[in-house]
Scaffold this motif. Structure first.
Motif, PDB file in Angstrom:
ATOM      1  N   ASN A 135       3.749 -26.933  70.187  1.00  0.00           N
ATOM      2  CA  ASN A 135       3.157 -27.175  68.881  1.00  0.00           C
ATOM      3  C   ASN A 135       2.095 -26.138  68.539  1.00  0.00           C
ATOM      4  N   CYS A 136       2.030 -25.784  67.276  1.00  0.00           N
ATOM      5  CA  CYS A 136       0.985 -24.906  66.761  1.00  0.00           C
ATOM      6  C   CYS A 136       0.488 -25.532  65.453  1.00  0.00           C
ATOM      7  N   SER A 137      -0.750 -25.998  65.447  1.00  0.00           N
ATOM      8  CA  SER A 137      -1.303 -26.531  64.204  1.00  0.00           C
ATOM      9  C   SER A 137      -2.319 -25.536  63.652  1.00  0.00           C
ATOM     10  N   TYR A 138      -2.394 -25.449  62.344  1.00  0.00           N
ATOM     11  CA  TYR A 138      -3.245 -24.435  61.732  1.00  0.00           C
ATOM     12  C   TYR A 138      -3.977 -25.019  60.529  1.00  0.00           C
ATOM     13  N   LEU A 147       3.440 -17.252  59.465  1.00  0.00           N
ATOM     14  CA  LEU A 147       3.145 -17.795  60.784  1.00  0.00           C
ATOM     15  C   LEU A 147       4.083 -17.106  61.757  1.00  0.00           C
ATOM     16  N   PHE A 148       3.530 -16.642  62.855  1.00  0.00           N
ATOM     17  CA  PHE A 148       4.266 -15.801  63.792  1.00  0.00           C
ATOM     18  C   PHE A 148       4.284 -16.438  65.172  1.00  0.00           C
ATOM     19  N   TRP A 149       5.416 -16.314  65.833  1.00  0.00           N
ATOM     20  CA  TRP A 149       5.520 -16.678  67.234  1.00  0.00           C
ATOM     21  C   TRP A 149       5.790 -15.408  68.048  1.00  0.00           C
ATOM     22  N   TYR A 150       5.032 -15.300  69.115  1.00  0.00           N
ATOM     23  CA  TYR A 150       5.203 -14.193  70.051  1.00  0.00           C
ATOM     24  C   TYR A 150       5.359 -14.758  71.455  1.00  0.00           C
ATOM     25  N   ARG A 151       6.032 -14.004  72.295  1.00  0.00           N
ATOM     26  CA  ARG A 151       6.122 -14.315  73.723  1.00  0.00           C
ATOM     27  C   ARG A 151       5.286 -13.280  74.467  1.00  0.00           C
ATOM     28  N   THR A 197       4.029 -17.090  78.364  1.00  0.00           N
ATOM     29  CA  THR A 197       3.075 -17.718  77.456  1.00  0.00           C
ATOM     30  C   THR A 197       3.565 -17.475  76.035  1.00  0.00           C
ATOM     31  N   TYR A 198       3.630 -18.524  75.245  1.00  0.00           N
ATOM     32  CA  TYR A 198       4.079 -18.429  73.858  1.00  0.00           C
ATOM     33  C   TYR A 198       2.861 -18.531  72.943  1.00  0.00           C
ATOM     34  N   LEU A 199       2.706 -17.501  72.123  1.00  0.00           N
ATOM     35  CA  LEU A 199       1.552 -17.382  71.240  1.00  0.00           C
ATOM     36  C   LEU A 199       1.959 -17.634  69.800  1.00  0.00           C
ATOM     37  N   CYS A 200       1.108 -18.364  69.096  1.00  0.00           N
ATOM     38  CA  CYS A 200       1.262 -18.597  67.676  1.00  0.00           C
ATOM     39  C   CYS A 200       0.145 -17.844  66.963  1.00  0.00           C
ATOM     40  N   SER A 239      -1.315 -15.419  59.442  1.00  0.00           N
ATOM     41  CA  SER A 239      -1.831 -14.391  58.550  1.00  0.00           C
ATOM     42  C   SER A 239      -2.196 -15.080  57.247  1.00  0.00           C
ATOM     43  N   GLN A 240      -3.427 -14.869  56.812  1.00  0.00           N
ATOM     44  CA  GLN A 240      -3.875 -15.510  55.582  1.00  0.00           C
ATOM     45  C   GLN A 240      -3.925 -14.469  54.469  1.00  0.00           C
ATOM     46  N   GLY A 241      -5.048 -14.245  53.881  1.00  0.00           N
ATOM     47  CA  GLY A 241      -5.127 -13.279  52.800  1.00  0.00           C
ATOM     48  C   GLY A 241      -5.347 -11.867  53.277  1.00  0.00           C
ATOM     49  N   ALA A 242      -5.708 -11.730  54.555  1.00  0.00           N
ATOM     50  CA  ALA A 242      -6.007 -10.405  55.087  1.00  0.00           C
ATOM     51  C   ALA A 242      -4.879  -9.961  56.005  1.00  0.00           C
ATOM     52  N   GLN A 243      -4.975  -8.748  56.506  1.00  0.00           N
ATOM     53  CA  GLN A 243      -3.923  -8.235  57.364  1.00  0.00           C
ATOM     54  C   GLN A 243      -4.041  -8.732  58.792  1.00  0.00           C
ATOM     55  N   LYS A 244      -5.234  -9.153  59.186  1.00  0.00           N
ATOM     56  CA  LYS A 244      -5.411  -9.523  60.581  1.00  0.00           C
ATOM     57  C   LYS A 244      -4.619 -10.773  60.905  1.00  0.00           C
ATOM     58  N   LEU A 245      -4.205 -10.843  62.157  1.00  0.00           N
ATOM     59  CA  LEU A 245      -3.585 -12.049  62.681  1.00  0.00           C
ATOM     60  C   LEU A 245      -4.644 -12.838  63.440  1.00  0.00           C
ATOM     61  N   VAL A 246      -4.608 -14.170  63.277  1.00  0.00           N
ATOM     62  CA  VAL A 246      -5.474 -15.065  64.035  1.00  0.00           C
ATOM     63  C   VAL A 246      -4.587 -15.820  65.009  1.00  0.00           C
ATOM     64  N   PHE A 247      -4.870 -15.660  66.288  1.00  0.00           N
ATOM     65  CA  PHE A 247      -4.024 -16.219  67.335  1.00  0.00           C
ATOM     66  C   PHE A 247      -4.566 -17.540  67.857  1.00  0.00           C
ATOM     67  N   GLY A 248      -3.635 -18.370  68.325  1.00  0.00           N
ATOM     68  CA  GLY A 248      -3.989 -19.533  69.121  1.00  0.00           C
ATOM     69  C   GLY A 248      -4.152 -19.139  70.572  1.00  0.00           C
ATOM     70  N   GLN A 249      -4.517 -20.136  71.376  1.00  0.00           N
ATOM     71  CA  GLN A 249      -4.769 -19.898  72.793  1.00  0.00           C
ATOM     72  C   GLN A 249      -3.482 -19.676  73.593  1.00  0.00           C
ATOM     73  N   GLY A 250      -2.367 -20.153  73.042  1.00  0.00           N
ATOM     74  CA  GLY A 250      -1.104 -19.991  73.750  1.00  0.00           C
ATOM     75  C   GLY A 250      -0.716 -21.218  74.550  1.00  0.00           C
TER      76      GLY A 250
END
Lengths: 109, 115
Positions: free
Chosen positions: A22-25, A33-37, A85-88, A91-102
């Motif tokens: 789960n990824c809540s935001y 919303l992005f998923w990375y491994r 580890t799966y990362l969520c 991206s909001q109004g800016a270019q930066k990504l805000v990551f979860g803890q994984g």
């Protein structure tokens, strides 16, 4: 401030045992919303991008879904090589990504 | 398949020394980023860069940090006077147009250890 919370922190499954991460935001105006491994000592490897509630994407044993408040990464019949580890990230109004803890996923043979 | 590359893979330095981390973004990408990940913590945004200018930076990216695109292929992160707390994995990323919500592709990282 953007908040991304992933659960569980760690998950141990037997090979073939399906489950969901789960990824809540809390973001206004979600742009993506992005998923990375991420394997140990490596960089994040792109899996999926989701843009709107109701959207689903699949790749092999993985399926990502999105609602207005959360995303799920479903893993079906996992294999040991799915351990990572799966990362969520959002991206909001800016270019930066805000990551979860994984979520650290371990698949036992 | 095109990928982001980073050098060196590992860097050990003494506190107070300058380090330069190097990245080669995907060739047709126009937007470049640096992130860092302290051991056991989240991946954190440092800076984004487009058209030879910083387009956004975080609070972490203070005066000791700088970025540069010295030629048509490399993108660098310089830390002027390293501190112990700068020890982390540093990831470079790139995206093709920098559109909001566009996918960013990450490199393998440079592990920086400051002694």
């Amino acid at each position: 401030e953007d908040q991304v919370t992933q659960s569980p922190e760690a998950l141990r499954l037997q090979e073939g045992e399906s489950s969901s991460l789960n990824c809540s935001y809390t973001v206004s105006g979600l742009r993506g919303l992005f998923w990375y491994r991420q394997d140990p000592g490596k960089g994040p490897e792109f899996l999926f991008t989701l843009y709107s509630a109701g959207e689903e994407k699949e790749k092999e044993r993985l399926k990502a879904t999105l609602t207005k408040k959360e995303s799920f990464l479903h893993i079906t019949a996992p294999k040991p090589e799915d351990s990572a580890t799966y990362l969520c990230a959002v991206s909001q109004g800016a270019q930066k990504l805000v990551f979860g803890q994984g979520t650290r996923l371990t698949i036992n043979p | 398949e095109p990928e982001v590359t980073q050098t060196p893979s590992h860097q050990v330095t003494q506190m107070g020394q300058e380090v330069i981390l190097r990245c080669v973004p995907i060739s047709n990408h126009l937007y470049f980023y640096w992130y860092r990940q302290i051991l056991g913590q989240k991946v954190e945004f440092l800076v984004s860069f487009y058209n030879n200018e910083i387009s956004e930076k975080s609070e972490i990216f203070d005066d000791q940090f700088s970025v540069e695109r010295p030629d048509g292929s490399n993108f660098t992160l310089k830390i002027r006077s390293t501190k112990l707390e700068d020890s982390a994995m540093y990831f470079c990323a790139s995206s093709s147009q920098g559109a909001r919500g566009e996918t960013q592709y990450f490199g393998p990282g440079t592990r920086l250890l400051v002694l």
